[in-house]
Design an enzyme around this catalytic site. Structure first.
Site, PDB file in Angstrom:
ATOM      1  N   ASP A  70      -0.079  -2.136  -1.587  1.00 49.99           N
ATOM      2  CA  ASP A  70       0.555  -2.972  -0.542  1.00 49.99           C
ATOM      3  C   ASP A  70       2.032  -2.742  -0.399  1.00 49.99           C
ATOM      4  OD1 ASP A  70      -0.794  -4.248   2.085  1.00 49.99           O
ATOM      5  OD2 ASP A  70       0.905  -5.804   1.251  1.00 49.99           O
ATOM      6  N   TYR A 159       8.640   3.696   8.589  1.00 53.37           N
ATOM      7  CA  TYR A 159      10.000   3.381   8.734  1.00 53.37           C
ATOM      8  C   TYR A 159      11.069   4.409   8.098  1.00 53.37           C
ATOM      9  CZ  TYR A 159       7.819  -0.998  10.457  1.00 53.37           C
ATOM     10  OH  TYR A 159       7.276  -1.893  10.892  1.00 53.37           O
TER      11      TYR A 159
HETATM   12  P1  ITT Z   1      -3.552   0.634   3.834  1.00 61.41           P
HETATM   13  O1  ITT Z   1      -3.498  -0.878   3.970  1.00 61.41           O
HETATM   14  O2  ITT Z   1      -4.762   1.493   4.230  1.00 61.41           O
HETATM   15  O3  ITT Z   1      -3.198   0.988   2.350  1.00 61.41           O
HETATM   16  P2  ITT Z   1      -1.517   0.512   5.836  1.00 61.41           P
HETATM   17  O4  ITT Z   1      -0.357   1.720   6.149  1.00 61.41           O
HETATM   18  O5  ITT Z   1      -1.900  -0.394   6.696  1.00 61.41           O
HETATM   19  O6  ITT Z   1      -2.448   1.475   4.926  1.00 61.41           O
HETATM   20  P3  ITT Z   1       0.358  -1.349   4.453  1.00 61.41           P
HETATM   21  O7  ITT Z   1      -0.529  -2.647   4.891  1.00 61.41           O
HETATM   22  O8  ITT Z   1       0.648  -1.484   2.690  1.00 61.41           O
HETATM   23  O9  ITT Z   1      -0.769  -0.243   4.393  1.00 61.41           O
HETATM   24  O10 ITT Z   1       1.362  -1.387   5.253  1.00 61.41           O
HETATM   25  C1  ITT Z   1       2.358  -0.349   4.990  1.00 61.41           C
HETATM   26  C2  ITT Z   1       3.525  -0.270   6.083  1.00 61.41           C
HETATM   27  O11 ITT Z   1       4.755  -0.451   5.479  1.00 61.41           O
HETATM   28  C3  ITT Z   1       3.271   1.212   6.327  1.00 61.41           C
HETATM   29  O12 ITT Z   1       2.186   1.249   7.579  1.00 61.41           O
HETATM   30  C4  ITT Z   1       4.778   1.599   6.871  1.00 61.41           C
HETATM   31  O13 ITT Z   1       4.992   0.952   8.084  1.00 61.41           O
HETATM   32  C5  ITT Z   1       5.528   0.731   5.976  1.00 61.41           C
HETATM   33  N1  ITT Z   1       6.005   1.519   4.744  1.00 61.41           N
HETATM   34  C6  ITT Z   1       5.409   1.413   3.440  1.00 61.41           C
HETATM   35  N2  ITT Z   1       5.613   2.305   2.590  1.00 61.41           N
HETATM   36  C7  ITT Z   1       6.475   3.254   3.240  1.00 61.41           C
HETATM   37  C8  ITT Z   1       7.171   4.323   3.082  1.00 61.41           C
HETATM   38  O14 ITT Z   1       7.231   4.599   1.986  1.00 61.41           O
HETATM   39  N3  ITT Z   1       7.988   4.680   4.069  1.00 61.41           N
HETATM   40  C9  ITT Z   1       8.020   4.350   5.041  1.00 61.41           C
HETATM   41  N4  ITT Z   1       7.363   3.292   5.591  1.00 61.41           N
HETATM   42  C10 ITT Z   1       6.455   2.613   4.558  1.00 61.41           C
END
Ligand code: ITT
Length: 201
Positions: A70, A159
């Site tokens: 997450d 991002y």
């Molecule tokens: P899962 O819940 O299925 O893992 P998700 O994309 O919805 O997928 P999250 O709820 O953890 O995952 O949200 C993470 C968000 O934060 C992701 O969609 C990006 O917008 C941002 N994010 C996380 N890690 C990142 C990274 O390495 N580079 C850029 N943005 C990132």
């Protein structure tokens, strides 16, 4: 080959984790199990949502080693937003581009009040390792940096094109993936996961 199932539907996360773990590991994710509905992310912290995602999948597939991720972006001038709702900052079903647009708009509004640039912030990642429906460990990583007001580069996801990590002058959208994977929030959390796995081999 050792097997690791990532509790994510985000292929970018899976690709980064696969590449950071390297040879010796078979890495799959939720896309291989369309019959399993993703966990509802009802927590209000990265830790809580990482636990929900790991335990939900580990209960469904207790024989497999499961890892959740997450993660999200915190911007100081925005009181830590988008934070845990990073994936749906611009609303449920928002694309990465929608979320970046909302972030740029929010930063422009802060500029009017003279708060920046530079706008400081960080990516955070919480990972939970689970097996047999039980938590084995929780691991956190973060990378500090500054936010750009316009996208730079096409690489990465989310991002990345708006975030310049500390010690660099280019965004994660421009820096090679090896550089991101050497210092990112995800790399720092995964380094601890690897240590845990080695010490429990
Ligand atoms: P899962 O819940 O299925 O893992 P998700 O994309 O919805 O997928 P999250 O709820 O953890 O995952 O949200 C993470 C968000 O934060 C992701 O969609 C990006 O917008 C941002 N994010 C996380 N890690 C990142 C990274 O390495 N580079 C850029 N943005 C990132």
């Amino acid at each position: 080959m050792k097997q690791l199932l990532i509790s994510t539907g985000n292929r970018h996360k899976t690709e980064e984790i696969r590449s950071m773990l390297g040879e010796g590991w078979t890495v799959t994710d939720l896309t291989a199990y369309p019959e399993i509905a993703p966990a509802e992310e009802t927590g209000d912290t990265f830790d809580a949502n990482a636990r929900l995602k790991a335990l939900h999948l580990s209960e469904a597939l207790p024989d497999l080693l499961v890892l959740s991720d997450d993660s999200g972006l915190e911007v100081d001038a925005l009181g830590g937003a988008p934070g845990v709702i990073s994936a749906r900052y611009a609303g449920v079903g928002a694309t990465d581009a929608d979320n970046r647009e909302k972030l740029k708009q929010a930063l422009r509004e802060r500029m009017v009040t003279g708060e920046g640039p530079p706008f400081t912030g960080r990516f955070r990642c919480c990972m939970v390792l689970a097996s047999g429906g039980k938590e084995l460990g929780i691991f956190n990583g973060a990378v500090e940096g500054t936010l750009l007001l316009e996208e730079e580069g096409e690489g990465g996801f989310g991002y990345d094109s708006l975030f310049v990590p500390e010690g660099h002058v280019q965004s994660f959208g421009v820096l090679p993936s090896e550089v991101k994977n050497g210092l990112s929030h995800r790399a720092r959390a995964l380094a601890q996961v690897k240590e845990w796995l080695q010490s429990h081999d």
